[in-house]
Design a protein around this motif. Structure first.
Motif, mmCIF file in Angstrom:
data_model
loop_
_atom_site.group_PDB
_atom_site.id
_atom_site.type_symbol
_atom_site.label_atom_id
_atom_site.label_comp_id
_atom_site.label_asym_id
_atom_site.label_seq_id
_atom_site.Cartn_x
_atom_site.Cartn_y
_atom_site.Cartn_z
ATOM 1 N N PHE A 1 -8.036 21.468 83.253
ATOM 2 C CA PHE A 1 -6.618 21.792 83.104
ATOM 3 C C PHE A 1 -6.495 23.130 82.386
ATOM 4 O O PHE A 1 -7.197 23.389 81.407
ATOM 5 C CB PHE A 1 -5.922 20.701 82.293
ATOM 6 N N ALA A 2 -5.606 23.993 82.862
ATOM 7 C CA ALA A 2 -5.445 25.319 82.252
ATOM 8 C C ALA A 2 -4.036 25.514 81.730
ATOM 9 O O ALA A 2 -3.055 25.096 82.369
ATOM 10 C CB ALA A 2 -5.767 26.418 83.267
ATOM 11 N N LEU A 3 -3.938 26.159 80.556
ATOM 12 C CA LEU A 3 -2.665 26.623 80.016
ATOM 13 C C LEU A 3 -2.610 28.127 80.244
ATOM 14 O O LEU A 3 -3.442 28.871 79.716
ATOM 15 C CB LEU A 3 -2.558 26.317 78.519
ATOM 16 N N LEU A 4 -1.649 28.567 81.051
ATOM 17 C CA LEU A 4 -1.559 29.975 81.438
ATOM 18 C C LEU A 4 -0.219 30.534 80.995
ATOM 19 O O LEU A 4 0.817 29.880 81.131
ATOM 20 C CB LEU A 4 -1.698 30.095 82.957
ATOM 21 N N GLY A 5 -0.235 31.748 80.474
ATOM 22 C CA GLY A 5 1.024 32.373 80.077
ATOM 23 C C GLY A 5 0.768 33.646 79.303
ATOM 24 O O GLY A 5 -0.359 33.916 78.881
ATOM 25 N N PRO A 6 1.803 34.444 79.081
ATOM 26 C CA PRO A 6 1.649 35.701 78.343
ATOM 27 C C PRO A 6 1.416 35.450 76.859
ATOM 28 O O PRO A 6 1.584 34.326 76.366
ATOM 29 C CB PRO A 6 2.985 36.412 78.578
ATOM 30 N N SER A 7 1.026 36.478 76.146
ATOM 31 C CA SER A 7 0.843 36.365 74.701
ATOM 32 C C SER A 7 2.139 35.910 74.042
ATOM 33 O O SER A 7 3.224 36.379 74.397
ATOM 34 C CB SER A 7 0.420 37.720 74.117
ATOM 35 N N GLY A 8 2.016 34.967 73.102
ATOM 36 C CA GLY A 8 3.189 34.477 72.391
ATOM 37 C C GLY A 8 3.939 33.368 73.084
ATOM 38 O O GLY A 8 5.007 32.952 72.618
ATOM 39 N N THR B 1 -5.759 30.517 78.639
ATOM 40 C CA THR B 1 -6.042 31.861 79.127
ATOM 41 C C THR B 1 -4.749 32.574 79.512
ATOM 42 O O THR B 1 -3.743 31.934 79.809
ATOM 43 C CB THR B 1 -6.990 31.814 80.352
ATOM 44 N N HIS B 2 -4.789 33.903 79.456
ATOM 45 C CA HIS B 2 -3.688 34.698 79.996
ATOM 46 C C HIS B 2 -4.125 35.384 81.283
ATOM 47 O O HIS B 2 -3.369 36.117 81.898
ATOM 48 C CB HIS B 2 -3.230 35.758 78.976
ATOM 49 N N ASP B 3 -5.392 35.120 81.692
ATOM 50 C CA ASP B 3 -5.963 35.709 82.894
ATOM 51 C C ASP B 3 -5.665 34.813 84.089
ATOM 52 O O ASP B 3 -6.211 33.712 84.213
ATOM 53 C CB ASP B 3 -7.482 35.872 82.699
ATOM 54 N N LEU C 1 3.242 28.474 80.855
ATOM 55 C CA LEU C 1 4.134 28.412 79.698
ATOM 56 C C LEU C 1 4.881 29.729 79.524
ATOM 57 O O LEU C 1 4.358 30.797 79.819
ATOM 58 C CB LEU C 1 3.347 28.110 78.413
ATOM 59 N N ASN C 2 6.087 29.616 79.014
ATOM 60 C CA ASN C 2 6.903 30.794 78.720
ATOM 61 C C ASN C 2 7.839 30.450 77.577
ATOM 62 O O ASN C 2 8.609 29.489 77.663
ATOM 63 C CB ASN C 2 7.705 31.208 79.960
ATOM 64 N N HIS C 3 7.765 31.201 76.471
ATOM 65 C CA HIS C 3 8.614 30.965 75.301
ATOM 66 C C HIS C 3 8.551 29.513 74.831
ATOM 67 O O HIS C 3 9.571 28.906 74.496
ATOM 68 C CB HIS C 3 10.059 31.360 75.596
ATOM 69 N N PHE D 1 4.970 36.130 87.425
ATOM 70 C CA PHE D 1 3.809 36.147 86.538
ATOM 71 C C PHE D 1 2.511 35.839 87.268
ATOM 72 O O PHE D 1 1.471 36.429 86.973
ATOM 73 C CB PHE D 1 4.007 35.152 85.389
ATOM 74 N N VAL D 2 2.545 34.903 88.199
ATOM 75 C CA VAL D 2 1.330 34.472 88.893
ATOM 76 C C VAL D 2 1.130 35.323 90.150
ATOM 77 O O VAL D 2 1.787 35.124 91.166
ATOM 78 C CB VAL D 2 1.396 32.979 89.266
ATOM 79 N N GLY D 3 0.241 36.289 90.061
ATOM 80 C CA GLY D 3 -0.037 37.155 91.195
ATOM 81 C C GLY D 3 1.072 38.161 91.446
ATOM 82 O O GLY D 3 2.143 38.110 90.849
ATOM 83 N N ALA D 4 0.810 39.104 92.357
ATOM 84 C CA ALA D 4 1.821 40.090 92.723
ATOM 85 C C ALA D 4 2.850 39.462 93.645
ATOM 86 O O ALA D 4 2.532 38.585 94.450
ATOM 87 C CB ALA D 4 1.151 41.280 93.410
ATOM 88 N N ASN D 5 4.099 39.893 93.525
ATOM 89 C CA ASN D 5 5.165 39.342 94.351
ATOM 90 C C ASN D 5 6.258 40.383 94.544
ATOM 91 O O ASN D 5 6.476 41.245 93.679
ATOM 92 C CB ASN D 5 5.769 38.091 93.691
ATOM 93 N N ASN D 6 6.922 40.301 95.681
ATOM 94 C CA ASN D 6 8.113 41.098 95.926
ATOM 95 C C ASN D 6 9.320 40.194 95.735
ATOM 96 O O ASN D 6 9.485 39.218 96.465
ATOM 97 C CB ASN D 6 8.099 41.666 97.356
ATOM 98 N N LEU D 7 10.136 40.468 94.725
ATOM 99 C CA LEU D 7 11.274 39.624 94.385
ATOM 100 C C LEU D 7 12.580 40.338 94.697
ATOM 101 O O LEU D 7 12.777 41.492 94.312
ATOM 102 C CB LEU D 7 11.230 39.236 92.905
#
Length: 345
Positions: A32-39, A191-193, A207-209, A233-239
């Motif tokens: 299981f992975a926890l993924l998200g930006p710093s903070g 990880t943030h990777d 996770l976010n905030h 956040f997950v991969g490149a995307n055109n939004l």
């Protein structure tokens, strides 16, 4: 079967809320992975699970038993630190045996368990070396061996591969998966990777905030993000942000862009339209623009296209090399089913 259950956990540090009513479940035997930006709260949650911090509210159970009432040293949980924290004056086998010796296990059992884990990580021949005589990848294996030799029910890994170079990191990603499978221990990695999380985990919590944005398998997370944050956040995307119509999404300044009709039609509501670069084609379509940049990565090329009425370029991934040149005019298209609709706009 659920191994760890986190329910409504909140942790504040003064005016900062690190974990905000967070809930998730980790299954027995999964990676299981926890993924998200710093903070975003990843490390705080790890510290709560390890027993180094207590939440202000909420519950954490392991196989139904209250984990929060147990001090760190009595929890069936082990933590592998980002820095590895190996003892420089001890040999590899002494580093691995240290925790077992502190528990007072018989010497014969310690020798057997250390020998087994040395064979598992492929470092039997390096048993008498010290950490300074090992490569970064080998030190990472020793740190992992020291953690799994105690046979915890849950192993926590904090940015386990961040100190390695790209080539060794790729090799150790495969090694971690193999060791996790052979040891039969539930792994929870912080990880943030994104690539690291996608390649290692059975499931990922983004996770976010201090909140969970989405929990899913890597493929589902990538192909069907449920929030704009996950899509971005997950991969490149055109939004694209616009309004859902019966036959597409109307984007201010760009017109009507194609998407698959939702299962529950609800036109005239704000939505985000997400299209991955690999799903965009250089072909006649609804968007026209100017090539701003072409980057070649060996197997693929990435083309950045500036479109009038849009601040950010539209990214296009193409297999192999491309013939378009910077400054050239192109059209962009995609199949409606490749566009993901995200509520909210």
């Amino acid at each position: 079967m659920t191994l760890v259950s986190v329910e409504g956990v909140t942790r504040r540090f003064g005016d900062v809320t690190a974990l905000d009513d967070l809930s998730l479940e980790v299954r027995q035997g999964e990676f299981f992975a926890l993924l998200g930006p710093s903070g975003c709260g990843k490390t705080t949650l790890l510290r709560v699970l390890a027993g180094f911090d207590l939440p202000d509210s909420g519950a954490v159970t392991l196989e139904g038993e209250d984990l929060l009432r147990l001090p760190a040293h009595r929890r069936p949980v082990n933590l592998m630190f980002q820095s590895y924290a190996l003892f420089p004056h001890m040999t590899v086998e002494k580093n691995i045996a240290y925790g077992l010796e502190r528990e007072g296990l018989p010497r014969a059992e310690i020798r057997q368990r250390v020998g087994e884990v040395l064979e598992t990580i492929g470092l039997t021949s390096a048993a008498r070396r010290r950490p300074a005589q090992l490569s970064g990848g080998q030190r990472q294996r020793v740190a992992l061996a020291r953690a799994i030799v105690k046979r915890p029910r849950l192993l926590l890994l904090d940015e386990p591969l961040s100190a390695l170079d790209k080539k060794v990191r790729a090799e150790m990603q495969l090694e971690l998966k193999r060791l996790q499978h052979e040891a039969g221990i539930t792994f929870l990695v912080v990880t943030h990777d994104q690539e690291e999380a996608m390649s290692l985990a059975d499931r990922i919590a983004v996770l976010n905030h201090g909140k969970v944005e989405q929990i899913d398998t890597p493929v589902a997370l990538y192909q069907r993000p449920r929030t704009r944050f996950v899509a971005d956040f997950v991969g490149a995307n055109n939004l694209f942000t616009g309004t859902l119509r019966e036959n597409g999404v109307e984007i201010p300044g760009l017109g009507l862009l194609p998407c698959k009709a939702p299962s529950e039609p609800s036109a005239d509501r704000p939505v985000d339209l997400a299209v991955r670069p690999e799903n965009v084609r250089l072909a006649p379509g609804p968007l026209r623009g100017t090539v701003l940049d072409v980057s070649f990565y060996g197997g693929t090329s990435r083309v950045a296209v500036g479109v009038e009425g849009r601040e950010e370029p539209v990214l296009v991934n193409v297999s192999g090399a491309v013939t378009v040149l910077t400054g050239g005019h192109v059209e962009l298209a995609w199949d409606p089913e490749d566009a993901v609709l995200i509520p909210g706009g």
